[in-house]
Write a protein that holds these residues in place. Structure first.
Motif, PDB file in Angstrom:
ATOM      1  N   PHE A  81      27.549  23.539  31.760  1.00 38.37           N
ATOM      2  CA  PHE A  81      28.472  24.666  31.921  1.00 38.37           C
ATOM      3  C   PHE A  81      27.930  25.657  32.933  1.00 38.37           C
ATOM      4  CE2 PHE A  81      25.652  25.742  28.373  1.00 38.37           C
ATOM      5  CZ  PHE A  81      25.221  27.021  28.685  1.00 38.37           C
ATOM      6  N   GLY A  82      28.840  26.395  33.561  1.00 39.83           N
ATOM      7  CA  GLY A  82      28.467  27.466  34.469  1.00 39.83           C
ATOM      8  C   GLY A  82      28.499  28.805  33.759  1.00 39.83           C
ATOM      9  N   GLY A  83      27.609  29.685  34.153  1.00 43.49           N
ATOM     10  CA  GLY A  83      27.615  31.051  33.640  1.00 43.49           C
ATOM     11  C   GLY A  83      27.201  31.163  32.183  1.00 43.49           C
ATOM     12  N   PHE A  84      27.206  32.400  31.695  1.00 40.82           N
ATOM     13  CA  PHE A  84      26.975  32.730  30.291  1.00 40.82           C
ATOM     14  C   PHE A  84      28.005  33.784  29.893  1.00 40.82           C
ATOM     15  CE2 PHE A  84      22.801  31.087  31.528  1.00 40.82           C
ATOM     16  CZ  PHE A  84      22.498  30.269  30.446  1.00 40.82           C
ATOM     17  N   ARG A  85      28.118  34.060  28.579  1.00 37.69           N
ATOM     18  CA  ARG A  85      29.122  35.019  28.118  1.00 37.69           C
ATOM     19  C   ARG A  85      28.550  36.006  27.099  1.00 37.69           C
ATOM     20  NH1 ARG A  85      32.826  30.111  26.807  1.00 37.69           N
ATOM     21  NH2 ARG A  85      33.518  31.334  25.030  1.00 37.69           N
ATOM     22  N   PRO A  86      27.482  36.718  27.441  1.00 39.39           N
ATOM     23  CA  PRO A  86      26.903  37.656  26.464  1.00 39.39           C
ATOM     24  C   PRO A  86      27.828  38.810  26.117  1.00 39.39           C
ATOM     25  CG  PRO A  86      25.880  37.941  28.621  1.00 39.39           C
ATOM     26  CD  PRO A  86      26.705  36.688  28.695  1.00 39.39           C
ATOM     27  N   GLU A  87      28.729  39.197  27.053  1.00 39.18           N
ATOM     28  CA  GLU A  87      29.631  40.308  26.755  1.00 39.18           C
ATOM     29  C   GLU A  87      30.581  39.939  25.622  1.00 39.18           C
ATOM     30  OE1 GLU A  87      31.630  37.553  29.427  1.00 39.18           O
ATOM     31  OE2 GLU A  87      29.662  38.516  29.512  1.00 39.18           O
ATOM     32  N   GLU A  88      30.965  38.666  25.536  1.00 43.69           N
ATOM     33  CA  GLU A  88      31.845  38.242  24.440  1.00 43.69           C
ATOM     34  C   GLU A  88      31.104  38.262  23.105  1.00 43.69           C
ATOM     35  OE1 GLU A  88      33.859  34.587  25.243  1.00 43.69           O
ATOM     36  OE2 GLU A  88      34.363  35.181  27.290  1.00 43.69           O
TER      37      GLU A  88
END
Length: 414
Positions: A81-88
């Motif tokens: 996968f690309g990126g991360f989603r810590p804000e979510e």
């Protein structure tokens, strides 16, 4: 690295067999003290109490009485996968639901955009990083899914990366590949889910099969994603083409996914936080492995899947991490063991069976891996402890001293 090793003075702890272990039998582990395990050219050729004194051509290892387990099988991950989603993650901590985050443009689509934009080299190196971490925690086989492309080129890119990693001579884990094109409805097909299912069946599955890019096919069967009828249509077509079939089932609400998995005799139904009693019976009666993902429930602050009832009802239960950038950004094997024992009511013995032989069955490889028996691959884990009870007791801490892959001691430092 010739795959020849003799391990002496080990405490072998292993399930046995070439198929998933169901119900109360998940507690039945073979334990051999002062054991010797011999691996020849990557395959186990002896397990017992003979010291195998003739060691010419073999590396030798004194286990010093420590526990020797089969290599762990992580049978559900979203490795590419690309990126991360810590804000979510922070949104969820403030009370936002998983589905509400998807509705505001987050969730799977966030990662789809990042994965479409990412280069193949970036995605491959990122996956290698996770693989090194997995290997250090004793994982010797991992399932990797596509599903963060939702278009032709990116789905193919993900599967190509998984296959390229799996073909590397110095790989630390074996990768079982799963095509998850039906992970969500792409914006290009907004309002037309039936057309998207037809597109997958008529175009994507044929290419994936012809190019041997995936062994299995999966779908996210869930309210607001794909219906039971759409899931039945896709998985039936995939099964007819020779794919093993798996299903994301009953994660958010009780939706009939477990029942469908039993109907189709799927390899596994995964998540199952809200599986019904009827769904549990369908899985038990039809040999579908119930793959439970406690790290995801932990991360989402959701009730855990009913592991105790599933096992007591005769299901074969597997455990996996669900490593992904959204609902569970973790591949922690130690925490998986702890959660399964502390919060899901599983015995240590059941958890070991779930993370080894039943994990292997969930990806249709129980005849080759998942137990310490002659004829199986020399994939082994040596613990720092002389008791397997340390796995949940050493909470969140890595109890693995050495990982052995195909009879070779790995240098798997991160």
């Amino acid at each position: 690295m010739n795959g020849n090793i003799i391990i002496r003075n080990a405490k072998v702890v292993t399930p046995t067999g070439k198929t998933a272990v169901k119900g109360k039998d998940m507690n039945n582990l073979t334990i051999i003290s002062d054991a010797t395990v011999k691996v020849t050219e990557g395959i186990i050729t002896y397990v017992g109490n003979d010291p195998c004194s003739n060691a010419a051509g073999y590396e030798t290892l004194d286990a010093q009485g420590k526990v020797l387990l089969p290599g762990f099988v992580d049978s559900h991950t979203h490795l590419i996968f690309g990126g991360f989603r810590p804000e979510e993650f922070m949104w969820r901590m403030k009370g936002d639901s998983y589905m509400s985050i998807m509705e505001r443009g987050g969730g799977i689509w966030n990662t789809v955009c990042a994965t479409r934009q990412a280069s193949k080299e970036y995605l491959k190196e990122k996956a290698r990083h996770f693989i090194r971490i997995m290997s250090r925690m004793g994982v010797t086989t991992v399932e990797g899914k596509s599903g963060y492309g939702l278009d032709h080129d990116t789905e193919i890119k993900q599967l190509e990366i998984l296959n390229e990693l799996n073909s590397e001579s110095d790989r630390l884990v074996d990768i079982s590949t799963t095509y998850l094109g039906a992970h969500a409805l792409p914006r290009e097909f907004e309002g037309r889910p039936d057309e998207y299912i037809d597109y997958i069946i008529n175009e994507m599955l044929t290419e994936v099969k012809d190019r041997k890019l995936a062994e299995n096919c999966d779908i996210f069967c869930e309210k607001g994603v794909f219906t039971v009828e759409q899931s039945r249509k896709l998985l039936s077509a995939a099964k007819a083409m020779g794919f093993g079939v798996k299903i994301h089932a009953d994660e958010i609400v009780s939706f009939g996914g477990a029942e469908l998995a039993g109907e189709l005799k799927a390899l596994s139904a995964d998540h199952l936080l809200h599986a019904s009693d009827e769904g549990i019976k369908a899985m038990a009666d039809n040999g579908t492995v119930a793959t439970l993902l406690p790290l995801t429930a932990f991360s989402l602050k959701e009730p855990y899947a009913r592991a105790r009832q599933m096992i007591d009802s005769g299901c074969a239960v597997a455990l996996a991490t669900d490593l992904n950038p959204g609902s569970c950004c973790s591949g922690s094997i130690p925490l998986t063991f702890a959660l399964a024992s502390i919060y899901m009511g599983m015995t240590v013995e059941e958890a070991i069976t779930a993370m080894t032989l039943n994990g292997a069955a969930a990806i249709d490889k129980a005849d080759r891996i998942g137990s310490i028996e002659t004829g199986k691959k020399g994939d082994l884990v040596l613990l720092e402890f002389d008791t397997h009870h340390a796995l949940p007791y050493y909470v969140g801490m890595n109890s693995v001293r050495l990982t052995i892959k195909d009879g070779n001691i790995l240098d798997n430092k991160i």
